[in-house]
Design an enzyme around this catalytic site. Sequence first.
Site, PDB file in Angstrom:
ATOM      1  N   GLY A   4       0.871  -1.169   0.000  1.00 46.71           N
ATOM      2  CA  GLY A   4       0.000   0.000   0.000  1.00 46.71           C
ATOM      3  C   GLY A   4       0.909   1.220   0.000  1.00 46.71           C
ATOM      4  O   GLY A   4       1.686   1.406   0.935  1.00 46.71           O
TER       5      GLY A   4
ATOM      6  N   ASP B 125       2.075  -1.301  -4.658  1.00 45.83           N
ATOM      7  CA  ASP B 125       0.676  -0.866  -4.743  1.00 45.83           C
ATOM      8  C   ASP B 125       0.101  -1.367  -6.064  1.00 45.83           C
ATOM      9  O   ASP B 125       0.841  -1.656  -6.999  1.00 45.83           O
ATOM     10  CB  ASP B 125       0.599   0.667  -4.690  1.00 45.83           C
ATOM     11  CG  ASP B 125      -0.764   1.160  -4.234  1.00 45.83           C
ATOM     12  OD1 ASP B 125      -0.872   1.637  -3.088  1.00 45.83           O
ATOM     13  OD2 ASP B 125      -1.727   1.059  -5.021  1.00 45.83           O
TER      14      ASP B 125
ATOM     15  N   ASN C 188     -11.832  -4.645   2.336  1.00 47.33           N
ATOM     16  CA  ASN C 188     -10.469  -4.835   2.820  1.00 47.33           C
ATOM     17  C   ASN C 188     -10.148  -6.299   3.125  1.00 47.33           C
ATOM     18  O   ASN C 188      -8.992  -6.706   3.067  1.00 47.33           O
ATOM     19  CB  ASN C 188     -10.204  -3.926   4.023  1.00 47.33           C
ATOM     20  CG  ASN C 188     -10.079  -2.464   3.585  1.00 47.33           C
ATOM     21  OD1 ASN C 188     -10.062  -2.173   2.392  1.00 47.33           O
ATOM     22  ND2 ASN C 188     -10.015  -1.549   4.542  1.00 47.33           N
TER      23      ASN C 188
ATOM     24  N   ASN D 176      -7.753  -1.101   8.213  1.00 45.73           N
ATOM     25  CA  ASN D 176      -8.977  -1.190   9.029  1.00 45.73           C
ATOM     26  C   ASN D 176     -10.003  -2.147   8.446  1.00 45.73           C
ATOM     27  O   ASN D 176      -9.978  -2.378   7.240  1.00 45.73           O
ATOM     28  CB  ASN D 176      -9.611   0.205   9.109  1.00 45.73           C
ATOM     29  CG  ASN D 176      -9.129   0.985  10.320  1.00 45.73           C
ATOM     30  OD1 ASN D 176      -8.889   0.410  11.365  1.00 45.73           O
ATOM     31  ND2 ASN D 176      -9.026   2.288  10.159  1.00 45.73           N
TER      32      ASN D 176
ATOM     33  N   HIS E 193      -9.449  -1.095  18.087  1.00 43.84           N
ATOM     34  CA  HIS E 193      -9.275   0.212  17.465  1.00 43.84           C
ATOM     35  C   HIS E 193     -10.611   0.644  16.887  1.00 43.84           C
ATOM     36  O   HIS E 193     -10.962   0.319  15.780  1.00 43.84           O
ATOM     37  CB  HIS E 193      -8.228   0.127  16.358  1.00 43.84           C
ATOM     38  CG  HIS E 193      -7.948   1.445  15.718  1.00 43.84           C
ATOM     39  ND1 HIS E 193      -7.548   2.552  16.427  1.00 43.84           N
ATOM     40  CD2 HIS E 193      -8.022   1.847  14.425  1.00 43.84           C
ATOM     41  CE1 HIS E 193      -7.371   3.555  15.608  1.00 43.84           C
ATOM     42  NE2 HIS E 193      -7.656   3.160  14.375  1.00 43.84           N
TER      43      HIS E 193
HETATM   44  O1  TXD Z   1      -4.719   3.030  13.432  1.00 40.15           O
HETATM   45  C1  TXD Z   1      -4.878   2.493  12.375  1.00 40.15           C
HETATM   46  N1  TXD Z   1      -4.675   1.196  12.259  1.00 40.15           N
HETATM   47  C2  TXD Z   1      -5.281   3.272  11.200  1.00 40.15           C
HETATM   48  C3  TXD Z   1      -5.752   2.533  10.035  1.00 40.15           C
HETATM   49  C4  TXD Z   1      -5.217   4.678  11.161  1.00 40.15           C
HETATM   50  C5  TXD Z   1      -5.533   5.366  10.013  1.00 40.15           C
HETATM   51  C6  TXD Z   1      -5.924   4.699   8.789  1.00 40.15           C
HETATM   52  N2  TXD Z   1      -6.091   3.297   8.899  1.00 40.15           N
HETATM   53  C7  TXD Z   1      -6.376   2.478   7.721  1.00 40.15           C
HETATM   54  O2  TXD Z   1      -5.191   2.316   6.948  1.00 40.15           O
HETATM   55  C8  TXD Z   1      -7.365   3.032   6.726  1.00 40.15           C
HETATM   56  O3  TXD Z   1      -8.683   2.874   7.179  1.00 40.15           O
HETATM   57  C9  TXD Z   1      -7.039   2.190   5.509  1.00 40.15           C
HETATM   58  O4  TXD Z   1      -7.687   0.926   5.617  1.00 40.15           O
HETATM   59  C10 TXD Z   1      -5.516   1.988   5.592  1.00 40.15           C
HETATM   60  C11 TXD Z   1      -4.718   2.820   4.612  1.00 40.15           C
HETATM   61  O5  TXD Z   1      -4.960   4.185   4.786  1.00 40.15           O
HETATM   62  P1  TXD Z   1      -4.363   5.277   3.754  1.00 40.15           P
HETATM   63  O6  TXD Z   1      -4.780   6.612   4.256  1.00 40.15           O
HETATM   64  O7  TXD Z   1      -2.936   5.029   3.475  1.00 40.15           O
HETATM   65  O8  TXD Z   1      -5.234   4.921   2.455  1.00 40.15           O
HETATM   66  P2  TXD Z   1      -4.886   5.209   0.915  1.00 40.15           P
HETATM   67  O9  TXD Z   1      -4.152   6.502   0.779  1.00 40.15           O
HETATM   68  O10 TXD Z   1      -6.133   5.043   0.135  1.00 40.15           O
HETATM   69  O11 TXD Z   1      -3.861   4.042   0.555  1.00 40.15           O
HETATM   70  C12 TXD Z   1      -4.251   2.723   0.452  1.00 40.15           C
HETATM   71  C13 TXD Z   1      -3.510   2.168  -0.733  1.00 40.15           C
HETATM   72  C14 TXD Z   1      -3.948   2.786  -2.071  1.00 40.15           C
HETATM   73  O12 TXD Z   1      -2.835   3.401  -2.702  1.00 40.15           O
HETATM   74  C15 TXD Z   1      -4.470   1.585  -2.871  1.00 40.15           C
HETATM   75  O13 TXD Z   1      -4.186   1.666  -4.261  1.00 40.15           O
HETATM   76  C16 TXD Z   1      -3.711   0.450  -2.204  1.00 40.15           C
HETATM   77  O14 TXD Z   1      -3.761   0.761  -0.813  1.00 40.15           O
HETATM   78  N3  TXD Z   1      -4.273  -0.880  -2.455  1.00 40.15           N
HETATM   79  C17 TXD Z   1      -3.496  -1.973  -2.607  1.00 40.15           C
HETATM   80  N4  TXD Z   1      -2.156  -2.125  -2.573  1.00 40.15           N
HETATM   81  C18 TXD Z   1      -1.671  -3.379  -2.789  1.00 40.15           C
HETATM   82  N5  TXD Z   1      -2.457  -4.453  -3.030  1.00 40.15           N
HETATM   83  C19 TXD Z   1      -3.800  -4.336  -3.053  1.00 40.15           C
HETATM   84  N6  TXD Z   1      -4.551  -5.421  -3.281  1.00 40.15           N
HETATM   85  C20 TXD Z   1      -4.368  -3.053  -2.846  1.00 40.15           C
HETATM   86  N7  TXD Z   1      -5.646  -2.569  -2.818  1.00 40.15           N
HETATM   87  C21 TXD Z   1      -5.563  -1.257  -2.576  1.00 40.15           C
END
Ligand code: TXD
Length: 316
Positions: A16, A40, A102, A127, A182
């Site tokens: 990611g 990604d 997710n 999440n 969380h």
């Molecule tokens: O405390 C905590 N654990 C958290 C969790 C605090 C804040 C955010 N939290 C969670 O982290 C949020 O609810 C998301 O589920 C994740 C990622 O948050 P982010 O802000 O980084 O989201 P983005 O900017 O959308 O990035 C997610 C990336 C995006 O570039 C997608 O193209 C990629 O994930 N993505 C993937 N990468 C690889 N492989 C697959 N299959 C894939 N699907 C989506």
Amino acid sequence: MGENQRKTRHKVSLIGAGQIGGTLALMIAQRELGDVVLVDITDGIPQGKALDLLESAPLGDFDVQLKGSDGYEATKDSDLYIVTAGLPRKPGMSRDDLLRTNTEIVKKVAENISQYSPHSTIIVITNPLDVMTQLMLRMTGFSKKRVVGMAGVLDTSRFRSFVAMEMGVSVEDVTALVMGGHGDSMVPLPRYCNVSGIPLTAFLSQEKIDEIVERTRNAGTEIVGLLKSGSAYYSPAAAAVEMAEAILKDKKRLLPCSAYLEGEYGIQGYYLGVPVILGAGGVERVIEVELNDAEKRALKKSLEHVKSLVDQLHLN
Ligand code: TXD
């Protein structure tokens, strides 16, 4: 890279490369924790971010390798994975609304990690956190010590920030502990919060402490409401880096993390936020602190919430 060099440098793969992934890459590079691989599915983003960061190295005073990829081959033999792949929340959404989408994403990530780095440690950030971490454990078949979720360090950092703001003291002098899942049912423990060893209750009224507890519970939602197009990323990245550093440098830090419980706190077979010792062995030990009746009830309520999601995925 020569064989000798590879042995002395860690390899950290970030699955990611979105908001948190990109920020993680920068922070890991700045602390020189290891070489970084960004992966990604959005073609060009991991490659672009890695190259951009690499080009900042001469100015940023760090020297690590950074690579971006749309596949897992480049992550082969990583020491540590940090997984943020998935969708973030939008205003009006709860973390649980992300469950279905997710789940599919984390399953794919797990398959690839087991294939390319069967001896790695995994920090899950995606999440809904505690459930996605349990899914990662189940899908990889790794030892429970090697799969840990990031939430408590962030929630605790938020709590510490609010206490420092309220008191007008340095964040460095505030320690705190937030346990539980969380989500809105997280369990901040003001009784275990102190300012340079002096209990919080010596400084703040119960009413003020309750306000800080409430703001901590809603801190993620507060940021989502302000950003409108995603969720927090600077503080989640900083929290995960704290954990990564503890693991890679075998620091034996005592940090609240989402860990798989088998009897601790009377909980069997679920991930939940608890204090742990984090070192080269991953989650080396779960620390059991004494909880009063109200705190036990709050932890149980938080567990019920996590359980309801785990049951939806039939993970137990
Ligand atoms: O405390 C905590 N654990 C958290 C969790 C605090 C804040 C955010 N939290 C969670 O982290 C949020 O609810 C998301 O589920 C994740 C990622 O948050 P982010 O802000 O980084 O989201 P983005 O900017 O959308 O990035 C997610 C990336 C995006 O570039 C997608 O193209 C990629 O994930 N993505 C993937 N990468 C690889 N492989 C697959 N299959 C894939 N699907 C989506």
